[in-house]
Design a protein around this motif. Structure first.
Motif, PDB file in Angstrom:
ATOM      1  N   GLY A  37       0.806  -1.217   0.000  1.00 36.04           N
ATOM      2  CA  GLY A  37       0.000   0.000   0.000  1.00 36.04           C
ATOM      3  C   GLY A  37       0.839   1.267   0.000  1.00 36.04           C
ATOM      4  O   GLY A  37       2.056   1.245   0.003  1.00 36.04           O
ATOM      5  N   PRO A  50      -1.460   1.756   5.071  1.00 37.42           N
ATOM      6  CA  PRO A  50      -2.449   0.699   5.183  1.00 37.42           C
ATOM      7  C   PRO A  50      -2.798   0.403   6.653  1.00 37.42           C
ATOM      8  O   PRO A  50      -1.912   0.283   7.494  1.00 37.42           O
ATOM      9  CB  PRO A  50      -1.759  -0.504   4.543  1.00 37.42           C
ATOM     10  N   GLY A  51      -4.092   0.315   6.947  1.00 37.53           N
ATOM     11  CA  GLY A  51      -4.541  -0.028   8.287  1.00 37.53           C
ATOM     12  C   GLY A  51      -4.678   1.153   9.235  1.00 37.53           C
ATOM     13  O   GLY A  51      -5.098   0.968  10.376  1.00 37.53           O
ATOM     14  N   THR A  53      -6.143   5.170   9.760  1.00 40.36           N
ATOM     15  CA  THR A  53      -6.873   6.365   9.337  1.00 40.36           C
ATOM     16  C   THR A  53      -6.685   7.430  10.416  1.00 40.36           C
ATOM     17  O   THR A  53      -5.943   7.224  11.381  1.00 40.36           O
ATOM     18  CB  THR A  53      -8.376   6.072   9.178  1.00 40.36           C
ATOM     19  N   ARG A  58      -5.848  -0.367  12.582  1.00 43.37           N
ATOM     20  CA  ARG A  58      -6.354  -1.736  12.412  1.00 43.37           C
ATOM     21  C   ARG A  58      -5.197  -2.730  12.456  1.00 43.37           C
ATOM     22  O   ARG A  58      -4.207  -2.604  11.728  1.00 43.37           O
ATOM     23  CB  ARG A  58      -7.118  -1.887  11.098  1.00 43.37           C
ATOM     24  N   ILE A 119      -6.778  -9.509   4.196  1.00 45.84           N
ATOM     25  CA  ILE A 119      -6.644  -8.406   5.157  1.00 45.84           C
ATOM     26  C   ILE A 119      -5.366  -7.597   5.008  1.00 45.84           C
ATOM     27  O   ILE A 119      -5.252  -6.513   5.589  1.00 45.84           O
ATOM     28  CB  ILE A 119      -6.738  -8.911   6.615  1.00 45.84           C
ATOM     29  N   ALA A 121      -4.074  -5.674   2.897  1.00 41.96           N
ATOM     30  CA  ALA A 121      -4.118  -4.307   2.375  1.00 41.96           C
ATOM     31  C   ALA A 121      -4.696  -3.323   3.381  1.00 41.96           C
ATOM     32  O   ALA A 121      -4.617  -2.115   3.165  1.00 41.96           O
ATOM     33  CB  ALA A 121      -4.948  -4.271   1.090  1.00 41.96           C
ATOM     34  N   ASP A 122      -5.253  -3.846   4.477  1.00 43.34           N
ATOM     35  CA  ASP A 122      -5.950  -2.942   5.392  1.00 43.34           C
ATOM     36  C   ASP A 122      -5.605  -3.160   6.863  1.00 43.34           C
ATOM     37  O   ASP A 122      -6.437  -2.912   7.734  1.00 43.34           O
ATOM     38  CB  ASP A 122      -7.466  -3.091   5.195  1.00 43.34           C
ATOM     39  N   VAL A 123      -4.391  -3.650   7.154  1.00 45.92           N
ATOM     40  CA  VAL A 123      -3.906  -3.714   8.535  1.00 45.92           C
ATOM     41  C   VAL A 123      -2.469  -3.202   8.558  1.00 45.92           C
ATOM     42  O   VAL A 123      -1.742  -3.316   7.573  1.00 45.92           O
ATOM     43  CB  VAL A 123      -3.957  -5.148   9.129  1.00 45.92           C
TER      44      VAL A 123
END
Length: 426
Positions: A37, A50-51, A53, A58, A119, A121-123
């Motif tokens: 990412g 990534p993960g 915000t 996350r 997961i 891509a988002d942790v």
């Protein structure tokens, strides 16, 4: 323990049934490609990726909730969720709430590879990955994606990677401590033979490396017995070790194998000390027919104390866990999971202080710390990726009446020879 030969078949059958869920299984395979990412700056000036915000961090957990290590997985997941809830109640980390995305792979490597792809891509990091075969399949992806990962596996083969952190000791260090424990407290002397029953694969191979080195230094002989994760009746191994005239036995396997080994040995009159690696004991064993023999013969070497320990941080954790999850067993998985989560929290706070929660910067923050003490055992040094985070070990033994069905025998100490061994290995 009083026993007779005619009870052994019944005990073996019952143990095989009761302990089936504790078996170690699985094989390695190749893993899918993922993406590390991109990074950006948050509204507060903190670099993200990534993960992460402006409101959340996350984390991911690749666990086993339906396979052979379901009990362990449940304990770790609950302990880490308890940590996240505690952190969020205090305002989070870097003014962000912690979220943990849990994926159950059932100790199936292909499912774990798919779950990682889902997961990754988002942790920002993985405070839990259960299983040596799973780690073997994901190592390249984890390194490429720069995802800080704490495996629930302790083979020295996992050392040497920036993004992968074995917490505590490795299996070889534990077995050096085990041999030291036997020579100091159980009367073993030069010329004696010790048995070592071990799983095939990285776990057993690394443990055997340690026991052979320590035995050579002590003038002992090692009679090795390699077993498969599916072997639950160790009668043949006990017979072979008895013929070797062993004065003690080391075991680096799972709880089912420990129970069979100790139960069969006791029933056949081979009542010698047995020392297990930490994954070889679970409190559920004290509800089986092997319980009296385990209480009499078994000791466990571990990087962390028994959960019944009087260490202040452990006592606080146990009290909180009992309150949050009434009726759930407090086992070593609770301590292992909570410890990993606490360390991850330390890393995230450090990364925030440095101005970036991007993956590679979380890894850098982790590696910048040479003495991390979260109050659950020995301080850990994460600055040298090629060395174990700790070289101190505890010894505990089964006790059905204690929290976690174990009590400490010896507090944290570095066994003689460990420094020499590591120097020679490097």
């Amino acid at each position: 323990m009083k026993s007779t030969h005619h009870t052994a078949p019944r005990a073996t059958t019952l143990l095989a049934t009761v302990l089936a869920a504790l078996l170690l299984a699985g094989t390695g395979c190749s893993s899918k490609a993922g993406s590390s990412g991109s990074t950006d700056d948050g509204a507060d000036g903190i670099k993200t990726g990534p993960g992460v915000t402006d409101k959340t961090i996350r984390l991911g957990a690749l666990t086993d909730l339906t396979g052979p290590y379901a009990t362990l997985g449940k304990s770790i997941v609950q302990a880490q969720q308890m940590w996240a809830d505690e952190v969020n109640a205090r305002g989070g980390i870097c003014d962000r709430r912690i979220e943990i995305v849990v994926k159950d792979h059932g100790y199936d490597v292909q499912k774990a590879v798919t779950a990682y792809a889902d997961i990754s891509a988002d942790v920002v990091a993985l405070p839990q990955v259960i299983g040596s075969p799973v780690m073997a399949a994901l190592l390249d992806d984890i390194e490429r994606d720069k995802v800080l990962t704490f495996p629930q596996a302790w083979a020295a083969s996992l050392l040497g990677r920036d993004s992968v952190q074995v917490l505590g000791t490795t299996y070889d260090i534990d077995m050096i401590a085990a041999v030291d424990f036997l020579t100091r407290t159980k009367g073993l002397k030069k010329g004696d033979t010790i048995g070592h029953v071990y799983f095939e694969g990285d776990y057993g191979a690394n443990a055997l490396e340690g026991s052979r080195w320590a035995a050579k230094q002590a003038g002992l002989k090692v009679a090795g017995q390699k077993i498969k994760a599916t072997d639950t009746d160790l009668s043949a191994q006990v017979s072979a070790l008895r013929k070797e005239g062993v004065k003690a036995i080391l075991i680096s396997a799972g709880p089912a194998q420990s129970a069979s080994l100790v139960g069969v040995a006791a029933s056949r009159g081979l009542k010698v000390p047995v020392v297990s690696s930490a994954p070889g004991y679970a409190p559920q064993l004290m509800k089986t027919l092997a319980a009296p023999a385990l209480a009499a013969m078994l000791n466990v070497v571990s990087a962390v104390p028994a959960v019944s320990s009087d260490v202040a941080g452990v006592r606080t954790m146990v009290a909180s866990y009992k309150k949050k999850y009434p009726g759930s067993l407090v086992d070593s998985g609770v301590l292992s999971g909570y410890n990993a989560a606490q360390v991850m929290g330390t890393d995230l706070k450090k990364a925030c202080e440095n101005g970036s929660l991007a993956r590679e910067d979380v890894v850098k923050a982790h590696r910048s710390q040479s003495s991390v003490d979260v109050g659950l055992g020995s301080p850990q040094n994460f600055s040298d990726k090629a060395r174990p985070a700790s070289t101190s070990t505890y010894v505990y033994k089964p006790d059905a009446k204690a929290v976690g069905a174990a009590v400490n025998v010896e507090n944290a100490h570095i066994a003689p020879g460990v420094k020499e061994y590591l120097a020679a290995r490097n």
